[in-house]
Design a protein around this motif. Structure first.
Motif, PDB file in Angstrom:
ATOM      1  N   SER A  12      28.220   5.901  55.683  1.00  0.00           N
ATOM      2  CA  SER A  12      29.588   5.739  56.192  1.00  0.00           C
ATOM      3  C   SER A  12      30.271   7.086  56.406  1.00  0.00           C
ATOM      4  O   SER A  12      30.113   8.020  55.617  1.00  0.00           O
ATOM      5  CB  SER A  12      30.412   4.889  55.220  1.00  0.00           C
ATOM      6  N   GLN A  47      36.549   2.092  58.724  1.00  0.00           N
ATOM      7  CA  GLN A  47      36.600   1.046  59.728  1.00  0.00           C
ATOM      8  C   GLN A  47      35.167   0.626  60.069  1.00  0.00           C
ATOM      9  O   GLN A  47      34.203   1.260  59.640  1.00  0.00           O
ATOM     10  CB  GLN A  47      37.356   1.530  60.958  1.00  0.00           C
ATOM     11  N   LEU A  48      35.007  -0.444  60.817  1.00  0.00           N
ATOM     12  CA  LEU A  48      33.666  -0.977  61.018  1.00  0.00           C
ATOM     13  C   LEU A  48      32.751  -0.015  61.765  1.00  0.00           C
ATOM     14  O   LEU A  48      31.569   0.108  61.447  1.00  0.00           O
ATOM     15  CB  LEU A  48      33.742  -2.317  61.758  1.00  0.00           C
ATOM     16  N   GLU A  49      33.298   0.682  62.767  1.00  0.00           N
ATOM     17  CA  GLU A  49      32.442   1.546  63.579  1.00  0.00           C
ATOM     18  C   GLU A  49      32.044   2.808  62.820  1.00  0.00           C
ATOM     19  O   GLU A  49      30.886   3.231  62.881  1.00  0.00           O
ATOM     20  CB  GLU A  49      33.146   1.905  64.890  1.00  0.00           C
ATOM     21  N   ASP A  50      32.983   3.449  62.135  1.00  0.00           N
ATOM     22  CA  ASP A  50      32.602   4.657  61.399  1.00  0.00           C
ATOM     23  C   ASP A  50      32.063   4.327  60.008  1.00  0.00           C
ATOM     24  O   ASP A  50      31.403   5.152  59.384  1.00  0.00           O
ATOM     25  CB  ASP A  50      33.756   5.663  61.310  1.00  0.00           C
ATOM     26  N   GLY A  51      32.290   3.089  59.539  1.00  0.00           N
ATOM     27  CA  GLY A  51      31.721   2.675  58.266  1.00  0.00           C
ATOM     28  C   GLY A  51      30.231   2.422  58.348  1.00  0.00           C
ATOM     29  O   GLY A  51      29.510   2.596  57.371  1.00  0.00           O
ATOM     30  N   THR A  97      37.496  -6.332  53.711  1.00  0.00           N
ATOM     31  CA  THR A  97      38.822  -5.746  53.730  1.00  0.00           C
ATOM     32  C   THR A  97      39.834  -6.850  53.499  1.00  0.00           C
ATOM     33  O   THR A  97      39.581  -8.012  53.848  1.00  0.00           O
ATOM     34  CB  THR A  97      39.107  -5.046  55.075  1.00  0.00           C
ATOM     35  N   GLU A 112      44.143  -5.424  57.084  1.00  0.00           N
ATOM     36  CA  GLU A 112      44.255  -4.029  56.644  1.00  0.00           C
ATOM     37  C   GLU A 112      43.318  -3.091  57.392  1.00  0.00           C
ATOM     38  O   GLU A 112      43.593  -1.909  57.545  1.00  0.00           O
ATOM     39  CB  GLU A 112      44.001  -3.912  55.139  1.00  0.00           C
ATOM     40  N   ASN A 113      42.132  -3.587  57.785  1.00  0.00           N
ATOM     41  CA  ASN A 113      41.131  -2.771  58.455  1.00  0.00           C
ATOM     42  C   ASN A 113      40.716  -1.570  57.609  1.00  0.00           C
ATOM     43  O   ASN A 113      40.525  -0.457  58.104  1.00  0.00           O
ATOM     44  CB  ASN A 113      41.637  -2.294  59.820  1.00  0.00           C
ATOM     45  N   PHE A 114      40.594  -1.821  56.289  1.00  0.00           N
ATOM     46  CA  PHE A 114      40.105  -0.802  55.361  1.00  0.00           C
ATOM     47  C   PHE A 114      38.903  -1.413  54.645  1.00  0.00           C
ATOM     48  O   PHE A 114      39.033  -2.112  53.654  1.00  0.00           O
ATOM     49  CB  PHE A 114      41.182  -0.383  54.357  1.00  0.00           C
ATOM     50  N   TRP A 115      37.714  -1.138  55.185  1.00  0.00           N
ATOM     51  CA  TRP A 115      36.512  -1.823  54.756  1.00  0.00           C
ATOM     52  C   TRP A 115      35.795  -1.041  53.665  1.00  0.00           C
ATOM     53  O   TRP A 115      35.819   0.186  53.633  1.00  0.00           O
ATOM     54  CB  TRP A 115      35.564  -2.022  55.943  1.00  0.00           C
ATOM     55  N   TYR A 168      30.527 -11.937  61.222  1.00  0.00           N
ATOM     56  CA  TYR A 168      31.901 -11.723  60.759  1.00  0.00           C
ATOM     57  C   TYR A 168      32.484 -13.024  60.205  1.00  0.00           C
ATOM     58  O   TYR A 168      32.244 -14.109  60.742  1.00  0.00           O
ATOM     59  CB  TYR A 168      32.769 -11.222  61.914  1.00  0.00           C
TER      60      TYR A 168
END
Length: 291
Positions: A93, A97-101, A110, A114-117, A240
């Motif tokens: 990671s 977020q999903l793409e950079d995680g 999350t 919140e979009n904090f995964w 998802y």
């Protein structure tokens, strides 16, 4: 990939395999007939708490649990994922977020909106047999998960028993496979996306994610470049979910490899009793913990 314990002895340790080059030319090592190793299709490794699977085509997978390590850097990605592949490595990671995680081969969650995964960082209890890997852990505050991983002849089944006291979004990430091969890049017609399943059939790799229970939605995640150890650009077939308060049972199937696997082949090679066995034993760790 540097670690705090790297030292002048590290290059020696990594290159000691080449000590055989110091053997004289008349040594029996150089005269022995080369042979392919005979590998069992599946092995239970008790000490490292894992199952090793050798699929046809040279694909080797490790299904671990119970791996704990001090924070030497990215230990969650190195030790806490459901499965590790010799063909496709794993992703690290770079954000929340999903793409950079880049959450491959793991659950990530999350709080809704919140979009904090985040993925799991530890476990409360685990159990490994020749057929299954079971792990109990807190995925995030208010979300307790008991994951049962069942290796199949091709791919594996994941059964997640979840108890949540918060509304949460969740993704069950599959294998991160290369989105390009040399000058060739994936094209839209190489991906088949339906409500509950996604198939990536590239000339150089295949991956499949199928939701079998839990009202999941198939998605294709495109992680940031250079998040994977083995490929500069990848995609992750993912399921998802949005979960309300209460108890849930999620069932997903994942596959990756050079062999193109059809849905008919998927169910033919899956152990027909694996799902039922998982349901019969569901929530046993969670209930034991609450007693």
């Amino acid at each position: 990939m540097s670690e705090r314990y790297n030292a002048p002895g590290s290059p020696y340790w990594s290159f000691k395999t080449f000590l055989i080059l110091a053997l004289p030319k008349e040594h029996p090592f150089w005269k022995t007939q080369e042979q392919e190793p005979v590998l069992k299709a599946k092995r239970f490794l008790a000490h490292p708490n894992m199952i090793a699977v050798h699929e046809s085509g040279g694909h080797t997978l490790l299904y671990p649990t119970g791996q704990r390590s001090a924070n030497f850097g990215c230990t969650t990605e190195k030790y806490q994922k459901f499965v590790y592949s010799n063909l496709y490595g794993f992703s690290v990671s770079r954000g929340a977020q999903l793409e950079d995680g880049a959450f491959d081969n793991t659950l990530a969650a999350t709080a809704a909106g919140e979009n904090f995964w985040r993925m799991r960082r530890d476990m409360q209890r685990f159990e490994v047999t020749i057929d299954t890997v079971r792990t109990l852990y807190e995925l995030m505050p208010g979300v307790t998960v008991e994951s049962l991983i069942v290796p199949c002849e091709y791919g594996h089944l994941r059964i997640h028993f979840i108890k949540t006291t918060v509304t949460a979004e969740m993704v069950d990430g599959g294998f991160a496979i290369p989105a390009e091969d040399g000058q060739r890049r994936m094209e839209n017609d190489m991906v088949s996306l339906k409500k509950a399943e996604i198939c990536c059939h590239f000339p150089w790799a295949n991956a499949l994610a199928v939701n079998l229970e839990g009202d999941g939605e198939a998605r294709l995640i495109r992680p940031f470049p250079n998040t994977n150890l083995m490929a500069p650009l990848t995609v992750i077939p993912t399921i998802y979910y949005k979960l309300e308060l209460g108890q849930h049972c999620l069932v997903d199937y994942f596959y990756s490899g050079k062999k193109r696997l059809t849905k008919r082949c998927l169910f033919r090679n899956m152990n027909p009793g694996s799902r039922q066995n998982g349901y019969d034993q569901g929530f046993q760790f969670i209930y034991d913990t609450e007693k």
